[in-house]
Design a protein around this motif. Structure first.
Motif, PDB file in Angstrom:
ATOM      1  N   ALA A  62     109.257 134.287  21.589  1.00  0.00           N
ATOM      2  CA  ALA A  62     108.886 133.238  22.531  1.00  0.00           C
ATOM      3  C   ALA A  62     107.379 133.262  22.765  1.00  0.00           C
ATOM      4  CB  ALA A  62     109.617 133.450  23.856  1.00  0.00           C
ATOM      5  N   GLY A 314     114.267 133.162  20.838  1.00  0.00           N
ATOM      6  CA  GLY A 314     115.220 132.340  20.121  1.00  0.00           C
ATOM      7  C   GLY A 314     115.865 133.166  19.029  1.00  0.00           C
ATOM      8  N   GLU A 316     118.069 132.897  14.906  1.00  0.00           N
ATOM      9  CA  GLU A 316     118.670 132.160  13.806  1.00  0.00           C
ATOM     10  C   GLU A 316     119.494 133.131  12.982  1.00  0.00           C
ATOM     11  OE1 GLU A 316     115.534 130.486  11.491  1.00  0.00           O
ATOM     12  OE2 GLU A 316     114.591 132.403  11.051  1.00  0.00           O
ATOM     13  N   TYR A 332     119.982 127.818  14.357  1.00  0.00           N
ATOM     14  CA  TYR A 332     118.671 128.002  14.982  1.00  0.00           C
ATOM     15  C   TYR A 332     118.772 127.758  16.480  1.00  0.00           C
ATOM     16  CZ  TYR A 332     113.722 127.350  16.044  1.00  0.00           C
ATOM     17  OH  TYR A 332     112.474 127.438  16.584  1.00  0.00           O
ATOM     18  N   VAL A 333     118.276 128.724  17.264  1.00  0.00           N
ATOM     19  CA  VAL A 333     118.214 128.588  18.721  1.00  0.00           C
ATOM     20  C   VAL A 333     116.752 128.655  19.147  1.00  0.00           C
ATOM     21  CG1 VAL A 333     118.872 129.586  20.938  1.00  0.00           C
ATOM     22  CG2 VAL A 333     120.476 129.651  19.020  1.00  0.00           C
ATOM     23  N   GLU A 334     116.292 127.626  19.833  1.00  0.00           N
ATOM     24  CA  GLU A 334     114.884 127.523  20.247  1.00  0.00           C
ATOM     25  C   GLU A 334     114.533 128.614  21.252  1.00  0.00           C
ATOM     26  OE1 GLU A 334     111.242 125.544  19.917  1.00  0.00           O
ATOM     27  OE2 GLU A 334     113.102 124.861  19.011  1.00  0.00           O
ATOM     28  N   PRO A 335     113.396 129.310  21.074  1.00  0.00           N
ATOM     29  CA  PRO A 335     112.956 130.280  22.091  1.00  0.00           C
ATOM     30  C   PRO A 335     112.456 129.547  23.330  1.00  0.00           C
ATOM     31  CG  PRO A 335     111.299 130.062  20.373  1.00  0.00           C
ATOM     32  CD  PRO A 335     112.471 129.254  19.927  1.00  0.00           C
ATOM     33  N   ARG A 336     112.452 130.237  24.471  1.00  0.00           N
ATOM     34  CA  ARG A 336     111.970 129.645  25.711  1.00  0.00           C
ATOM     35  C   ARG A 336     110.711 130.364  26.161  1.00  0.00           C
ATOM     36  NH1 ARG A 336     116.189 130.283  28.760  1.00  0.00           N
ATOM     37  NH2 ARG A 336     115.404 131.764  30.304  1.00  0.00           N
ATOM     38  N   SER A 337     109.675 129.598  26.447  1.00  0.00           N
ATOM     39  CA  SER A 337     108.380 130.175  26.807  1.00  0.00           C
ATOM     40  C   SER A 337     108.490 131.080  28.021  1.00  0.00           C
ATOM     41  CB  SER A 337     107.373 129.061  27.102  1.00  0.00           C
ATOM     42  OG  SER A 337     107.155 128.282  25.959  1.00  0.00           O
TER      43      SER A 337
END
Length: 949
Positions: A62, A314, A316, A332-337
Motif C-alpha cells: 500500500a 492488496g 493477487e 487482484y485486490v486493490e491495496p488501501r493507502s
C-alpha cells in the motif's frame, strides 16, 4: 478406350501403393484431429491438468500515509519511482551462485554509473577506514547474528557465532553465496570470500544475496537492488535485459521528506524491516500481514505511527512453476493507502528556531576563536577561548577537508603539497614507532605527549580488533602499564604474549608453534599495516603537522577552495590571492556566512536543542535538535556512503539532542526546589535566608556562584531571581532535617516526590524515542540546585516548565495532533492527556512566577522585547576541561502564558547564551517585523559570556 481408363483406375485403386497411401492419409488425419483437439479445443484444460502449478498469494504494498504539520504543511509524502529488482529465476546447478553474482555486479555497475544508490542496509557497514563494522549492538546485534546463522532464537547461537566479528560474518556470507574468487583458478579449495572485490562492492553483493536468500522459498517475490532510480538507469537496465536474467524495473513509490534537516530527528525514516522489528509488528498487529519484504518506519514518527501510516496491503493470486516462474495472476485486490498523520509541530516555527540556533552557535564561535596556536585552559570555563589552530585541525578531523581526494588524478596544487607533507610525516612516525617498539623501549610515562597518544591508539587498535584479548585487569603488570605507566609497550606486549593475551590467529602466522619473538614481530607488522591506512591515526598525524607549521593555515584555506567546500565572491577572492587577507580572517568570514557551520567544525559549542510547547494544551510546537541530517538519503535504500559519513561525524547528527541528551538541569531546577520547600513548610513566601557566599553548615561547604560576593537576605522569589545557591542549599538542608539532624536520603526522597509531581521521574510523553530521566540519589543539598546526579533531557525540562507556566497542569506532551484517512476524514484526535496536577496555593505560584519574571527583568537583552517573559537560567558542568552546558527555561506572556521555550546549548559556556537564543525565538514568534532580520543567514553575535547562573 473407356475400358482402358477403367482398367487403369482399378489398377491404381487396387495397387499396394494406393492402399498404403490411404492408410497413411487416414492416420495423419486422425493425428491432426487429435492434436487439434488437444491443443486448440482442450489445450488450456489439459495444460492445467498436466502442468505442475503452484498457487501463491502475493502481497501488493500500500502507499504510505503522508505526514503534515499542525497547519497542513506537507512534511513527508510519496512520489512515483522506479525500482530495479531481481527475481530468482536461476537454475539450481553448479554455476547458480556465479551467475547470480555476475548479474548483480553488472546491475550495480549500471546503477552507480548513473549516480543512483544500491540498497545497502545490512546491519554491517563500512567505517571511515573502509573496514566492516556492526551498526547495531546488544540484543539487536544478537538477533541479527541469529538470522545470519539460521537460528530462530538468539539462545541457539553458539559461542563462536555470538562473538563473531563483522569480518567473520562477511566471510561466512561470502562463502555461503560464493561471493569471491579462487586464488588459484585450477584449485577449487583456493576460494576466498571477497577475493577480487573491494570491501564496498563485497558488502553490496553480499547484502543483496542475503535478501534474495530470505525469499528462497518464494522465488516469485522480487528483491530490490536499487530504489527511486533515474530515467537513465531505467533505460540502461531495459537495454541490457537480455544479459540481466531476472532483472526488471518495477514501478513503486519513494518516500520523500520536505526540508529534511529540520525535521529528520522528529520524522525519522523508513527502511526494510529487520527480523526483530518484524516479530514485534506481527505480534502487535497480527491482522496487518507484515512480512520480511516490507518497508517500515525505522525511527521517529515513521516508527511510532507505523501501523497508522502503513496502509492495508492488496493481494493477487500467483501461479508459479517449479522454478518460480510466474505463469498467471488472478484475484487482484486493490491495496488501501495508509492514513495521514498531522503533527503538533509548526513547520515555520521549527525551521526558524533551528536557523536561529545554528546562527547563534556560529556567533559564539566567532567570539571565542582567537588568532593563536594555543590558549590557556586554566581560566574559568566561561572564559575559555578557541585557538585558530584548533579550527584548522577540525577541518581534517571532522572530514570537512576530504583527504582521500589528495590521491585522486584531479587533485590540485595545495592538495598535492599537503599530501607530500603528510606522507613524509607518516613515514617518519612509523619508523619512529618501529624503533621505539623494537629498540628504545621507553617507559610510557617517559615518552613525549605525541608518542604517548600514538602508543595509546596502538593498544586501542589491538583491543578493538581482538588481537589483545582477555587481559587480567587485576594483574600487577597490567596495572603497572595502564595506571602506573612505568613500563614500555614493548615490555607489556611481551608479557601479554607470555600470558596468552594475544590471539595469534589474527596475525597470519604460518604456524601456531612459534616463539614469542616471532609473535611480537608479527604484532609489529600488524600494527604498521593497520596504521598505514587508518583514518583516525592519519587525523592524529595532521594535528601534529599543523602544530608544527608543516602546513599553514593558508594551506588549509586553499584546500577548502580547491575542493569546493567554500566559494568566495570575486572581490574577496582577489584579495585572498593577493595575500591581503589572513587565514584567520578567511575562516572567521566563512563561519560568519555559515559556509562553515558549527556542526562541521565540531568545536564547543556545535550542538543544541530547543523545545517549544503550548502551555495550555501540552502540544509540542517545535522540537529542534541541531545538527540535523537528510533523511531522504536514508529512506529509499540507505545511501551507504552518506550513512558512513553521518556515523563518523563527530557532531553526531543522528543523535536527537532534544530527546536523548541528558545533563544536569543546573539552576533551572530551583523553581522545583522552591515548590518542595514551600509545600513541605521549611520555608514560606516571606521567610528570609541569608546568603554569605558560602554554605556554612558543612565544613568547607559549597559556594554560591557569586562567591566571593554574596546576595544577603533573600525570600524565595529573590532566591529564584538571583539564582542564589546558598538559598537553595539551605532549602535542601532543611528538607533533609530529621529531628534536628541532617539526613541527605530524606531530603532526596522529598525532592524526588516533587520531581514526580512535575513529571521529571518519567519520559515526557512524546511519541518518539527518548532517554529516561535520572533523579538525583546523592547529596540533597547540592541536588536542590540541580546538581547531584540529576540528569534530564531538554523535552523533560520542557514538560516541567510547561507545568510551572500554567500553574500546575502536568501534561503528557504530544507530537501528534490528529490522524485522518487519505480523504481528510478525522480518525482520531491526539490531544495531550493530563498526567497530574500540582496543587499549590496561589501565593506559592505567585512567588515562583515572580522570581522567574525577576530573572528576565534583570536582563538588558530582553528589555526591548515586545512580550513579557519569565524564565530561569541554568549552568551544568560536565567536564572541567570543556565549557559548561548552558540552559534556559521560560514562558510568555508572563501574565497570560501561551508558550514555553526550553533551550540547551551543550558546552555552551554560559546560560546567558541560552537565554539570548531564546530571546530571539520569542522575537520571531511575537514580532513579525523582526523575522527577516533574525533569519538573515549569517552568524549572530551574542553579548557577554559570564555572570549569572
Amino acid at each position: 478406350m473407356f475400358d482402358d481408363v477403367k482398367e487403369a483406375v482399378l489398377k491404381f485403386i487396387t495397387s499396394r501403393f494406393t492402399v498404403i497411401a490411404l492408410v497413411m492419409i487416414l492416420a495423419a488425419s486422425g493425428i491432426m484431429y487429435r492434436l487439434f483437439e488437444l491443443q486448440i479445443i482442450n489445450g488450456e484444460s489439459y495444460l492445467e491438468s498436466f502442468q505442475l502449478r503452484i498457487e501463491k498469494t502475493k502481497d501488493i504494498q500500500a502507499t504510505r500515509g503522508n505526514i503534515y504539520d499542525r497547519n497542513g504543511n506537507l512534511l513527508a509524502y510519496n512520489e512515483l519511482a522506479n525500482n530495479v529488482v531481481i527475481e530468482d529465476v536461476y537454475e539450481s546447478d553448479s554455476l547458480r551462485d556465479e551467475n547470480i553474482n555476475e548479474t548483480i555486479n553488472k546491475v550495480i555497475d549500471i546503477v552507480e554509473s548513473n549516480g543512483d544508490t544500491v540498497v545497502n542496509d545490512l546491519s554491517i557497514q563500512l567505517d571511515e577506514n573502509g573496514e566492516f563494522e556492526f551498526t547495531v549492538e546488544g540484543t539487536t546485534l544478537l538477533r541479527f547474528l541469529a538470522d545470519i546463522y539460521g537460528h530462530s532464537t538468539i539462545d541457539e547461537l553458539a559461542y563462536k557465532e555470538r562473538t563473531a566479528t563483522p569480518d567473520e560474518v562477511m566471510e561466512y556470507l561470502g562463502k555461503k553465496f560464493e561471493v569471491g574468487d579462487r586464488t588459484d583458478p585450477e584449485d577449487k579449495k583456493s576460494f576466498v570470500a571477497g577475493y577480487g572485490y573491494t570491501n564496498d562492492r563485497f558488502l553490496k553483493v553480499v547484502t543483496l544475496r542475503y535478501y534474495m536468500s530470505l525469499n528462497s522459498y518464494q522465488k516469485y517475490i522480487d528483491t530490490t537492488i536499487a530504489e527511486a532510480v533515474s530515467d537513465q538507469t531505467v533505460s540502461d537496465i531495459m537495454e541490457n535485459s537480455d544479459i540481466l536474467l531476472g532483472v526488471s524495473i518495477e514501478e513503486n513509490t519513494a518516500r520523500k521528506y520536505v526540508d529534511a534537516e529540520y525535521f529528520a530527528l522528529i520524522l525519522g525514516y523508513t527502511g526494510k524491516v529487520s527480523s526483530t522489528e518484524l516479530a514485534q509488528l506481527q505480534a502487535d498487529y497480527p491482522d496487518m500481514g507484515y512480512s520480511s519484504s516490507d518497508t517500515v518506519g525505522k525511527s521517529g514518527i515513521e516508527q511510532a505511527m507505523e501501523s497508522t501510516l502503513q496502509g492495508t496491503k492488496g493481494s493477487e493470486t500467483v501461479y508459479v512453476d517449479t522454478v518460480g516462474q510466474v505463469l498467471e495472476t488472478t484475484n487482484y485486490v486493490e491495496p488501501r493507502s495508509g492514513n495521514d498523520v498531522y503533527l503538533t509541530i509548526d513547520k515555520n516555527l521549527q525551521e526558524a528556531a533551528y536557523d536561529i540556533l545554528e546562527s547563534r552557535l556560529a556567533g559564539i564561535l566567532v567570539n571565542k576563536i582567537v588568532n593563536a596556536k594555543t590558549v590557556s585552559t586554566t581560566v574559568k570555563t566561561s572564559d575559555l577561548k578557541i585557538a585558530i589552530y584548533d579550527v584548522y585541525f577540525k577541518l581534517f578531523e571532522n572530514t570537512v577537508i576530504d583527504t582521500t581526494h589528495f590521491t585522486k588524478d584531479d587533485a590540485k596544487e595545495t592538495e598535492l603539497k599537503v599530501l607530500g607533507v603528510f606522507n613524509t610525516k607518516q613515514e617518519a612516525v612509523l619508523e619512529g614507532l618501529k624503533d621505539e617498539l623494537m629498540e628504545k623501549k621507553t617507559p610510557y610515562n617517559k615518552l613525549s605527549l605525541e608518542y604517548m597518544n600514538y602508543e595509546t591508539y596502538i593498544t586501542t587498535i589491538l583491543r578493538d580488533n581482538k588481537v589483545l584479548v582477555n587481559e587480567d585487569t587485576e594483574d600487577d603488570t597490567y596495572i603497572t602499564y595502564t595506571k602506573d605507566e612505568s613500563i614500555s609497550l614493548y615490555e607489556y606486549l611481551h608479557y601479554a604474549i607470555a600470558q596468552n593475551w594475544i590471539d595469534i590467529t589474527k596475525l597470519s602466522l604460518d604456524s601456531q608453534y612459534t616463539d614469542s619473538e616471532e609473535i611480537y614481530e608479527h604484532i609489529i607488522s600488524y600494527i604498521t599495516d593497520k596504521l598505514k591506512n587508518d583514518i583516525t591515526f592519519s587525523k592524529m598525524l595532521y594535528r601534529y603537522i599543523i602544530q608544527a607549521d608543516l602546513i599553514t593555515g593558508r594551506d588549509c584555506c586553499n584546500v577548502l577552495l580547491e575542493q569546493g567546500v567554500v566559494e568566495l565572491e570575486d572581490t574577496e577572492l582577489n584579495s585572498w590571492k593577493a595575500g591581503n587577507e589572513s587565514a584567520y580572517t578567511f575562516i572567521i568570514n566563512r563561519i560568519n556566512n555559515l559556509e562553515l557551520t558549527p556542526a562541521q567544525l565540531n568545536l564547543d559549542p556545535c550542538t543544541g536543542s530547543i523545545v517549544i510547547t503550548d502551555v495550555n494544551t501540552g502540544d509540542v510546537l517545535a522540537l529542534v535538535s541541531y545538527p540535523g541530517y537528510d533523511n531522504n538519503k536514508m529512506a529509499n535504500g540507505v545511501d551507504a556512503e552518506y550513512y558512513a559519513k553521518l556515523r563518523a561525524d563527530l557532531s553526531t547528527p543522528l543523535y536527537n539532542y532534544a530527546t536523548q541528551q541528558r545533563t544536569a538541569p543546573g539552576s533551572t531546577f530551583k523553581p522545583l526546589s522552591a515548590t518542595a520547600g514551600l509545600m513541605e513548610g521549611v520555608i514560606t513566601t516571606t521567610s528570609s535566608i541569608r546568603c554569605t557566599g558560602t554554605f556554612d553548615k558543612f565544613t568547607n561547604g559549597p559556594h554560591c556562584w557569586i562567591y566571593p560576593g554574596s546576595h544577603g537576605e533573600l525570600t524565595v522569589a529573590g532566591g529564584i531571581t538571583n539564582s542564589c545557591n546558598c538559598f537553595f542549599y539551605e532549602v535542601g538542608y532543611r528538607l533533609g532535617n530529621e529531628n534536628g539532624t541532617y539526613n541527605s536520603d530524606k531530603g532526596l526522597e522529598v525532592l524526588k516526590k516533587y520531581c514526580d509531581m512535575y513529571g521529571l521521574t518519567e519520559k515526557s510523553g512524546i511519541e518518539i524515542e527518548e532517554s529516561s530521566p535520572i533523579v538525583s540519589t546523592q547529596d540533597a543539598v547540592r541536588s536542590a540546585i540541580g546538581q547531584g546526579t540529576n540528569s534530564f533531557t531538554t523535552v523533560q525540562l520542557a514538560r516541567y516548565i510547561t507545568t510551572v507556566a500554567n500553574s500546575g497542569t502536568c501534561y503528557n506532551l504530544t507530537l501528534i495532533d490528529k490522524t485522518t484517512d487519505s480523504n481528510g476524514n478525522l480518525l482520531q484526535d491526539y490531544s495531550a492527556t493530563v498526567r497530574n496536577t500540582v496543587d499549590l496555593p496561589s501565593s506559592y505560584w505567585d512567588a515562583i512566577h515572580s522570581g522567574m519574571r525577576g530573572v528576565v527583568e534583570k536582563r538588558s537583552d530582553y528589555a526591548d522585547l515586545n512580550v513579557q517573559v519569565a524564565g530561569k537560567t541554568g549552568t551544568a558542568q560536565e567536564r572541567t576541561d570543556r565549557a559548561n552546558h548552558a540552559l534556559f527555561v521560560s514562558y510568555a506572556p508572563y501574565n497570560n502564558p501561551e508558550i514555553s521555550i526550553t533551550t540547551r546549548v551543550a558546552f555552551g559556556y554560559t546560560s546567558s547564551y541560552a537565554a539570548q537564543i531564546t530571546r530571539d525565538v520569542y522575537d520571531y514568534y511575537y514580532n513579525v517585523d523582526a523575522r527577516e532580520e533574525l533569519l538573515d543567514g549569517s552568524a549572530q553575535s551574542l553579548e557577554g559570556g559570564g555572570g549569572g547562573d
